[in-house]
Design an enzyme around this catalytic site. Structure first.
Site, PDB file in Angstrom:
ATOM      1  N   THR A  91      18.728   2.334 -15.842  1.00 27.29           N
ATOM      2  CA  THR A  91      17.532   1.781 -16.469  1.00 27.29           C
ATOM      3  C   THR A  91      17.584   0.298 -16.133  1.00 27.29           C
ATOM      4  OG1 THR A  91      18.600   1.260 -18.557  1.00 27.29           O
ATOM      5  CG2 THR A  91      17.613   3.441 -18.375  1.00 27.29           C
ATOM      6  N   HIS A  92      16.430  -0.300 -15.915  1.00 24.53           N
ATOM      7  CA  HIS A  92      16.353  -1.708 -15.479  1.00 24.53           C
ATOM      8  C   HIS A  92      17.138  -1.939 -14.186  1.00 24.53           C
ATOM      9  CE1 HIS A  92      14.925  -2.698 -19.624  1.00 24.53           C
ATOM     10  NE2 HIS A  92      15.774  -1.742 -19.927  1.00 24.53           N
ATOM     11  N   SER A 119      16.967  -2.287  15.218  1.00 23.95           N
ATOM     12  CA  SER A 119      16.380  -3.618  15.257  1.00 23.95           C
ATOM     13  C   SER A 119      16.421  -4.120  16.692  1.00 23.95           C
ATOM     14  CB  SER A 119      17.187  -4.549  14.355  1.00 23.95           C
ATOM     15  OG  SER A 119      17.034  -5.884  14.776  1.00 23.95           O
ATOM     16  N   LYS A 163      21.906  -2.596  13.131  1.00 27.40           N
ATOM     17  CA  LYS A 163      20.995  -2.107  12.098  1.00 27.40           C
ATOM     18  C   LYS A 163      20.481  -0.679  12.322  1.00 27.40           C
ATOM     19  CE  LYS A 163      18.771  -4.298   9.489  1.00 27.40           C
ATOM     20  NZ  LYS A 163      17.860  -5.364   9.134  1.00 27.40           N
ATOM     21  N   ASN A 167      17.423   1.111  10.303  1.00 24.56           N
ATOM     22  CA  ASN A 167      16.445   0.788   9.253  1.00 24.56           C
ATOM     23  C   ASN A 167      15.690   2.005   8.728  1.00 24.56           C
ATOM     24  OD1 ASN A 167      17.019  -1.963   9.509  1.00 24.56           O
ATOM     25  ND2 ASN A 167      15.542  -2.195  11.169  1.00 24.56           N
ATOM     26  N   GLU A 170      10.064   3.028   4.167  1.00 21.53           N
ATOM     27  CA  GLU A 170       9.333   1.776   3.925  1.00 21.53           C
ATOM     28  C   GLU A 170       7.838   1.954   4.160  1.00 21.53           C
ATOM     29  OE1 GLU A 170      11.784  -1.916   5.412  1.00 21.53           O
ATOM     30  OE2 GLU A 170      12.233  -0.178   6.665  1.00 21.53           O
ATOM     31  N   GLN A 176     -22.756   6.553   1.922  1.00 22.19           N
ATOM     32  CA  GLN A 176     -22.135   6.838   3.214  1.00 22.19           C
ATOM     33  C   GLN A 176     -20.734   6.218   3.287  1.00 22.19           C
ATOM     34  OE1 GLN A 176     -24.639   6.982   6.792  1.00 22.19           O
ATOM     35  NE2 GLN A 176     -23.412   5.300   7.578  1.00 22.19           N
ATOM     36  N   LYS A 196     -16.954   8.123   2.798  1.00 25.34           N
ATOM     37  CA  LYS A 196     -16.168   8.984   3.673  1.00 25.34           C
ATOM     38  C   LYS A 196     -14.889   8.353   4.222  1.00 25.34           C
ATOM     39  CE  LYS A 196     -20.191  10.333   5.168  1.00 25.34           C
ATOM     40  NZ  LYS A 196     -20.818  10.434   3.839  1.00 25.34           N
TER      41      LYS A 196
HETATM   42  N1  ARG Z   1     -24.908   9.831   6.721  1.00 26.46           N
HETATM   43  C1  ARG Z   1     -25.425   9.917   5.411  1.00 26.46           C
HETATM   44  C2  ARG Z   1     -24.306   9.770   4.394  1.00 26.46           C
HETATM   45  O1  ARG Z   1     -23.216   9.829   4.765  1.00 26.46           O
HETATM   46  C3  ARG Z   1     -26.102  11.223   5.210  1.00 26.46           C
HETATM   47  C4  ARG Z   1     -27.176  11.229   4.179  1.00 26.46           C
HETATM   48  C5  ARG Z   1     -28.296  10.405   4.626  1.00 26.46           C
HETATM   49  N2  ARG Z   1     -29.417  10.544   3.765  1.00 26.46           N
HETATM   50  C6  ARG Z   1     -30.451   9.736   3.866  1.00 26.46           C
HETATM   51  N3  ARG Z   1     -31.434   9.956   3.066  1.00 26.46           N
HETATM   52  N4  ARG Z   1     -30.492   8.765   4.717  1.00 26.46           N
HETATM   53  O2  ARG Z   1     -24.511   9.582   3.230  1.00 26.46           O
END
Ligand code: ARG
Length: 457
Positions: A155-156, A277, A283, A285, A290, A322, A325
């Site tokens: 601990t610590h 290294s 070394k 590593n 990491e 958008q 993603k």
């Molecule tokens: N490429 C757009 C997105 O990833 C798709 C949806 C686009 N819709 C629109 N009404 N322009 O969100």
């Protein structure tokens, strides 16, 4: 290239805007989900008599051909067509003519992209859960192997009490179990079909969303079209679950880094999982560990990025979405890679059992056992703590270990101490006696191993 929405426009989009707004460079990886969604949609449209059955057939045939082209790398993606949805739709129209132009009936890219992301995340979470289970299994094997390996518990980052290495390892198995459960839970909220919500408010056409849900294997159907096209909670939750899992991997990675130092000397990483290294020839590593620790920063960043994208958005769909993603893809890729590389590294890691065992009893780590011994002799715990503290101080001053004290030395601190004190200064005895539920005693560790064996089988 002509855009599907070009009817209302007199001028073409400027090139810089096309470059700025495109997402095809990264959302092309949703192609499979997009095509599966479209196939189900075409089937539904035909079944409901919204489009002719023959058109649905040629749409489905065309989509399957496009899938083959994408898979083989022959498909030409165009950033003028913005995203994966328009790229595939345009290619389909080219292949099938008028039939393909009917596919986007009773659908919008707004519900389409929400569908694709949900399909993608369902798949990814399934993979991550399998990888977590795999890692748990590797750890469980190590726990079984090291059921009698003692080590100092910390601990610590100060030596606290001796524990079994198995117990320490099983702590990670337990953490990973929660990570798995979190993904399973997130899966429930991801497993909701948004398709059929259209742009924002549904459609005047007689669609069948139950059919779509069945075709695409969704457990539930979204009940509010406005929410369905603007909700990204499931993605945020995914990023949250991933952040917590990564935080766990990062803690483990940190321990591997520490344990492989000469100062600790608890583990030796295999040559195949370390790097040298360029200047210091001696070394070896722990770069893999990491980097797992280091990549955690990005995973946390991705969570904050999407939360920030969402926080000021009015309902319903906005193009800001958008931006969901890249963080999602990056987190999925990174966590997947970290889980599998850690699993591989562990199978090749060697524990220095002798070193762990010899340090287990150092640093007055059985002091709590003395205090609890005094409690058993009816001394209130606070008093017992004080007496034991004095004993430790005496040892430090005289550079002695607890087990080198004589009985009369012990008794000078408390007359209740008798010969039996010496049996509990051994770390093995200390470990064995910590048999409270969830403690480090071999019997309790065996109980955990049995439990996880059942869970993971
Ligand atoms: N490429 C757009 C997105 O990833 C798709 C949806 C686009 N819709 C629109 N009404 N322009 O969100």
């Amino acid at each position: 290239m002509k855009k599907p929405w070009s009817g209302r426009f007199r001028q073409r989009t400027s090139e810089s805007v096309e470059a700025f707004t495109e997402s095809i460079s990264y959302d092309k990886r949703l192609w499979k989900h997009d095509i599966n969604g479209s196939i189900a949609h075409a089937k539904m449209l035909a079944k409901q008599g919204i489009i002719p059955a023959r058109d649905a057939e040629s749409i489905i045939k065309g989509l399957k051909e496009i899938a083959t082209e994408i898979k083989s790398g022959k498909f030409r993606f165009s950033s003028q067509l913005e995203d994966i949805h328009m790229n595939i739709e345009a290619a389909l129209a080219k292949k099938t003519g008028p039939a393909g132009k009917r596919l986007h009936t009773a659908r919008s890219r707004n519900d389409q992209v929400a569908l694709d992301l949900r399909l993608y995340l369902k798949e990814v979470m399934g993979e991550l859960i399998s990888l977590i289970i795999k890692l748990q299994k590797t750890l469980l094997l190590l726990a079984e192997e090291h059921i009698s390996t003692m080590m100092p518990g910390y601990t610590h980052l100060q030596r606290a009490q001796p524990v079994l290495l198995s117990h320490h390892i099983l702590a990670y198995v337990t953490m990973l179990q929660r990570d798995r459960n979190r993904f399973e839970d997130c899966m429930k909220r991801t497993d909701v079909l948004p398709l059929g919500s259209c742009a924002i408010s549904g459609t005047t056409l007689p669609t069948d969303r139950q059919f779509l849900a069945k075709e695409l294997e969704f457990r539930e159907i979204s009940g509010n079209s406005i929410d369905a096209v603007s909700d990204r909670d499931f993605a945020i939750e995914f990023l949250g679950c991933s952040s917590i899992a990564m935080m766990h991997l990062s803690r483990f990675a940190e321990e591997i880094v520490l344990w492989s130092t000469e100062e600790f000397g608890f583990v030796e990483l295999s040559d195949t999982f370390t790097t040298g290294s360029s200047i210091m020839p001696q070394k070896k590593n722990p770069d893999v560990a990491e980097l797992i620790r280091g990549k955690t920063g990005r995973i946390f960043g991705n969570l904050i990025a999407l939360l920030t994208v969402m926080k000021g958005l009015p309902l319903s769909y906005n193009r800001d979405l958008q931006e969901d993603k890249l963080p999602v893809f990056d987190t999925a890729d990174t966590l997947r890679a970290c889980l599998s590389v850690l699993n591989e590294m562990l199978s090749e890691m060697r524990f220095d059992v002798k070193r762990m065992r010899s340090t287990a009893g150092e640093g007055y780590s059985t002091a709590t056992d003395i205090a609890e011994y005094l409690v058993k002799k009816n001394i209130p715990f606070r008093e017992a703590h004080e007496i034991t503290g004095k004993i430790v101080l005496y040892c430090i001053a005289g550079e002695k270990s607890l087990d080198s004290l004589s009985l009369s030395e012990f008794r000078s601190f408390s007359p209740v101490i008798s010969k039996d004190i010496f049996t509990l200064l051994d770390p093995a005895v200390s470990i064995k006696s910590r048999s409270s539920f969830g403690g480090t005693s071999p019997s309790e560790v065996r109980r955990q191993i049995k439990l996880f064996k059942k869970i993971l089988s």
